[in-house]
Design a protein around this motif. Structure first.
Motif, PDB file in Angstrom:
ATOM      1  N   LEU A 153      -3.449   9.357 -11.501  1.00 55.84           N
ATOM      2  CA  LEU A 153      -4.722   9.138 -10.827  1.00 55.84           C
ATOM      3  C   LEU A 153      -5.428  10.461 -10.569  1.00 55.84           C
ATOM      4  N   LEU A 154      -6.743  10.398 -10.400  1.00 54.81           N
ATOM      5  CA  LEU A 154      -7.509  11.580 -10.025  1.00 54.81           C
ATOM      6  C   LEU A 154      -7.366  11.820  -8.529  1.00 54.81           C
ATOM      7  N   ASP A 155      -7.316  13.088  -8.134  1.00 52.08           N
ATOM      8  CA  ASP A 155      -7.159  13.406  -6.721  1.00 52.08           C
ATOM      9  C   ASP A 155      -8.299  14.248  -6.169  1.00 52.08           C
ATOM     10  N   GLU A 156      -9.455  14.265  -6.891  1.00 48.71           N
ATOM     11  CA  GLU A 156     -10.585  15.047  -6.385  1.00 48.71           C
ATOM     12  C   GLU A 156     -11.107  14.476  -5.067  1.00 48.71           C
ATOM     13  N   SER A 157     -10.964  13.184  -4.875  1.00 48.61           N
ATOM     14  CA  SER A 157     -11.429  12.535  -3.655  1.00 48.61           C
ATOM     15  C   SER A 157     -10.259  11.803  -3.019  1.00 48.61           C
ATOM     16  N   PRO A 158      -9.461  12.506  -2.195  1.00 55.65           N
ATOM     17  CA  PRO A 158      -8.266  11.892  -1.623  1.00 55.65           C
ATOM     18  C   PRO A 158      -8.603  10.654  -0.802  1.00 55.65           C
ATOM     19  N   GLY A 159      -7.997   9.541  -1.138  1.00 62.95           N
ATOM     20  CA  GLY A 159      -8.298   8.293  -0.447  1.00 62.95           C
ATOM     21  C   GLY A 159      -7.865   8.301   1.005  1.00 62.95           C
ATOM     22  N   LEU A 160      -6.683   8.873   1.305  1.00 61.18           N
ATOM     23  CA  LEU A 160      -6.197   8.868   2.674  1.00 61.18           C
ATOM     24  C   LEU A 160      -7.062   9.746   3.569  1.00 61.18           C
ATOM     25  N   ALA A 161      -7.482  10.898   3.075  1.00 55.97           N
ATOM     26  CA  ALA A 161      -8.350  11.777   3.869  1.00 55.97           C
ATOM     27  C   ALA A 161      -9.696  11.121   4.136  1.00 55.97           C
TER      28      ALA A 161
ATOM     29  N   VAL B  53       0.861  -1.180   0.000  1.00 56.53           N
ATOM     30  CA  VAL B  53       0.000   0.000   0.000  1.00 56.53           C
ATOM     31  C   VAL B  53       0.897   1.229   0.000  1.00 56.53           C
ATOM     32  N   LEU B  54       0.649   2.140  -0.936  1.00 59.43           N
ATOM     33  CA  LEU B  54       1.367   3.409  -1.018  1.00 59.43           C
ATOM     34  C   LEU B  54       0.417   4.519  -0.592  1.00 59.43           C
ATOM     35  N   ALA B  55       0.772   5.262   0.449  1.00 63.39           N
ATOM     36  CA  ALA B  55      -0.083   6.328   0.982  1.00 63.39           C
ATOM     37  C   ALA B  55       0.629   7.665   0.878  1.00 63.39           C
ATOM     38  N   ASP B  56      -0.140   8.707   0.555  1.00 69.82           N
ATOM     39  CA  ASP B  56       0.395  10.059   0.423  1.00 69.82           C
ATOM     40  C   ASP B  56      -0.079  10.887   1.612  1.00 69.82           C
ATOM     41  N   ALA B  57       0.813  11.087   2.606  1.00 71.93           N
ATOM     42  CA  ALA B  57       0.473  11.823   3.820  1.00 71.93           C
ATOM     43  C   ALA B  57       1.171  13.171   3.888  1.00 71.93           C
ATOM     44  N   ASP B  58       1.527  13.736   2.738  1.00 74.18           N
ATOM     45  CA  ASP B  58       2.171  15.046   2.692  1.00 74.18           C
ATOM     46  C   ASP B  58       1.110  16.122   2.909  1.00 74.18           C
ATOM     47  N   VAL B  59       1.158  16.803   4.054  1.00 73.79           N
ATOM     48  CA  VAL B  59       0.129  17.794   4.387  1.00 73.79           C
ATOM     49  C   VAL B  59       0.330  19.110   3.650  1.00 73.79           C
ATOM     50  N   TYR B  60       1.427  19.249   2.925  1.00 78.51           N
ATOM     51  CA  TYR B  60       1.648  20.470   2.156  1.00 78.51           C
ATOM     52  C   TYR B  60       1.294  20.274   0.684  1.00 78.51           C
TER      53      TYR B  60
ATOM     54  N   ARG C 125      -0.805  -6.103  -7.062  1.00 81.00           N
ATOM     55  CA  ARG C 125      -0.336  -6.097  -5.668  1.00 81.00           C
ATOM     56  C   ARG C 125       0.065  -4.719  -5.168  1.00 81.00           C
ATOM     57  N   LEU C 126      -0.308  -3.646  -5.865  1.00 82.39           N
ATOM     58  CA  LEU C 126      -0.002  -2.288  -5.408  1.00 82.39           C
ATOM     59  C   LEU C 126      -1.285  -1.469  -5.315  1.00 82.39           C
ATOM     60  N   ARG C 127      -1.608  -1.035  -4.105  1.00 78.68           N
ATOM     61  CA  ARG C 127      -2.748  -0.151  -3.867  1.00 78.68           C
ATOM     62  C   ARG C 127      -2.234   1.240  -3.499  1.00 78.68           C
ATOM     63  N   VAL C 128      -3.030   2.267  -3.794  1.00 82.22           N
ATOM     64  CA  VAL C 128      -2.615   3.647  -3.559  1.00 82.22           C
ATOM     65  C   VAL C 128      -3.708   4.398  -2.818  1.00 82.22           C
ATOM     66  N   LEU C 129      -3.327   5.076  -1.736  1.00 76.74           N
ATOM     67  CA  LEU C 129      -4.196   6.010  -1.025  1.00 76.74           C
ATOM     68  C   LEU C 129      -3.715   7.413  -1.383  1.00 76.74           C
ATOM     69  N   THR C 130      -4.449   8.089  -2.268  1.00 78.19           N
ATOM     70  CA  THR C 130      -4.031   9.409  -2.721  1.00 78.19           C
ATOM     71  C   THR C 130      -4.144  10.419  -1.592  1.00 78.19           C
ATOM     72  N   GLY C 131      -3.392  11.522  -1.712  1.00 80.77           N
ATOM     73  CA  GLY C 131      -3.336  12.544  -0.669  1.00 80.77           C
ATOM     74  C   GLY C 131      -4.133  13.778  -1.012  1.00 80.77           C
ATOM     75  N   ILE C 132      -4.006  14.780  -0.135  1.00 84.33           N
ATOM     76  CA  ILE C 132      -4.741  16.030  -0.325  1.00 84.33           C
ATOM     77  C   ILE C 132      -4.031  16.869  -1.390  1.00 84.33           C
ATOM     78  N   PRO C 133      -4.780  17.424  -2.349  1.00 84.01           N
ATOM     79  CA  PRO C 133      -4.135  18.207  -3.406  1.00 84.01           C
ATOM     80  C   PRO C 133      -3.818  19.641  -2.998  1.00 84.01           C
ATOM     81  N   ARG C 134      -4.451  20.122  -1.919  1.00 84.09           N
ATOM     82  CA  ARG C 134      -4.233  21.507  -1.474  1.00 84.09           C
ATOM     83  C   ARG C 134      -3.795  21.511  -0.012  1.00 84.09           C
ATOM     84  N   ALA C 135      -2.841  22.376   0.303  1.00 84.34           N
ATOM     85  CA  ALA C 135      -2.269  22.373   1.641  1.00 84.34           C
ATOM     86  C   ALA C 135      -3.275  22.767   2.714  1.00 84.34           C
ATOM     87  N   HIS C 136      -4.269  23.613   2.364  1.00 87.62           N
ATOM     88  CA  HIS C 136      -5.203  24.080   3.396  1.00 87.62           C
ATOM     89  C   HIS C 136      -6.136  22.975   3.880  1.00 87.62           C
TER      90      HIS C 136
END
Length: 435
Positions: A209-217, A192-199, A243-254
């Motif tokens: 991938l599309l990031d309109e609906s962040p999976g991790l959030a 599992v690859l997760a994007d937890a970059d808050v910036y 065998r690779l899943r992705v949890l996309t992150g937030i596209p905007r820092a706010h």
């Protein structure tokens, strides 16, 4: 304290507790805001919670722990759903109201002891929330207990959590995280690859991938309400490669408040069940100065990064291979070691080339890192901008777009090391010396 609004049996239970030895009811809170304010004042050491308390979530339970208040769930004996919800929110001690005041008192004592024993275990409340008392004259910082996590049960989390971190200046954290995760998946390891970059993470863009609906959030929100389980997490993490899943992150820092540390703790725990390797792309910032701006225990902006680093089994620290990058890395590494002194570090020196370093760049970089940071056995990734640019253009991984890239080999060996797999490419024939 009690927080049992609307419960018909609250008055009777409080009356029984007033007569029971060892426990004193100091306040009956009417709502969650009243409870959190009372807990922050240090009035009580434990609270009796109802599953019907409005707006109760994992974040509120974490704030209670940060204030040193143990949470005890009280439910009717036949209400299994209420007990399930409380446990999903992180309330580990639950007692039936029919058991009587003696059983409730014993549960309170047990919860207080458990909180004292696990204080300092990941995620540490001090990392997730601002501590206003630290900004006052004479304020004392709570000592860290890095060894507490080592006492956890060995079978609590079968998967391995790897945090990919690096200082400011774009040393290539995302490129390393994506490549390591993809190489682990190609070795046959569920990842599992997760994007937890808050910036503002860019893992979604790197993989097309599309990031309109962040999976991790979304997963963190569901975890906060106790609605997240392994099947729900699997639905939020699409399969981009075998065998690779992705949890996309937030596209905007706010949008950083969506990545609450208390929710991420549950997300990572379930991700460990879903995959053998969980790779998290972290933000760069390690600052903890929110107590200068808030007079309450507000969530830290960098709480997601701090909590991920504290929970990680291995921290892959990325350094840019130039004079500025090495200087930033050495200074930031001191902050990282102070923050998580028990972290297992694996250093990746990225974009190694002769132009900014000189002849034999690997040797010079290795000497500099050993001299100024005491680091040895670093992973050196040669510069291959053309391969990474081509992969980014097509939204594919480096292994798919440029399998022969010089940058792929070191990261593939690192992935093999992290998953404990044998690495065939490291086996080289030795030449016989002439007699």
């Amino acid at each position: 304290m009690t927080a049992l609004p609307g419960a018909a049996w609250e008055a009777g239970l409080v009356a029984q507790l007033d007569e029971a030895p060892g426990v004193t009811v100091v306040r009956r809170c009417v709502d969650l805001a009243d409870l959190l304010a009372t807990a922050a004042s240090g009035t009580g050491s434990a609270v009796l919670l109802s599953a019907d308390l409005r707006r109760l979530d994992r974040d509120a339970v974490a704030r209670l722990a940060a204030a040193g208040v143990a949470a005890v769930g009280v439910v009717p004996g036949n209400d299994r759903e209420a007990e399930r919800r409380l446990r999903a929110l992180g309330v580990h001690v639950v007692v039936a109201v029919e058991a009587g005041a003696e059983a409730v008192t014993a549960a309170v004592t047990r919860a207080v002891r458990q909180l004292a024993q696990t204080e300092g275990a990941a995620p540490r409340p001090a990392l997730a929330y601002a501590e206003p008392l630290r900004s006052l004259p004479g304020g004392e910082e709570q000592p860290a207990e890095p060894e507490a996590e080592a006492e956890a049960a060995p079978d609590a989390a079968p998967g391995r959590l790897v945090a990919v971190w690096g200082p400011a200046g774009a040393p290539g954290r995302t490129s390393v995280a994506v490549t390591v995760a993809s190489e682990a998946a190609r070795l046959g390891v569920p990842t599992v690859l997760a994007d937890a970059d808050v910036y503002g993470g860019v893992v979604a863009q790197c993989l097309g991938l599309l990031d309109e609906s962040p999976g991790l959030a979304a997963a963190a929100r569901m975890a906060g309400t106790g609605a997240l389980d392994a099947p729900a997490l699997a639905r939020l993490a699409p399969v981009v490669d075998p065998r690779l899943r992705v949890l996309t992150g937030i596209p905007r820092a706010h949008r950083w408040p969506e990545l609450r540390p208390a929710g991420l703790e549950q997300v990572y725990a379930l991700a460990r069940q879903l995959a053998r390797l969980v790779v998290v792309d972290c933000g760069f910032c390690l600052e903890q100065d929110e107590e200068l701006s808030f007079d309450t225990a507000a969530p830290r902006r960098n709480g997601a990064t701090l909590t991920t680093l504290e929970l990680a089994d291995v921290v892959v620290a990325v350094c840019s291979a130039d004079a500025v990058g090495v200087q930033r890395f050495v200074r930031a590494l001191a902050d990282l070691r102070e923050l998580v002194p028990g972290a297992v570090l694996r250093v990746v020196v990225n974009r190694v080339r002769r132009a900014p370093v000189g002849p034999d760049p690997e040797r010079q970089l290795a000497d500099a890192l050993e001299r100024y940071a005491g680091l040895r056995d670093c992973v050196f990734v040669p510069e291959d901008r053309a391969a990474f640019d081509s992969a980014l253009l097509t939204g594919r991984t480096l292994a798919d777009q440029a399998p022969g890239s010089a940058a792929r080999g070191p990261l593939k060996r690192l992935a093999s090391e992290l998953v404990g797999a044998a690495e065939p490419e490291r086996r080289r024939l030795r030449r016989r010396r002439p007699a």
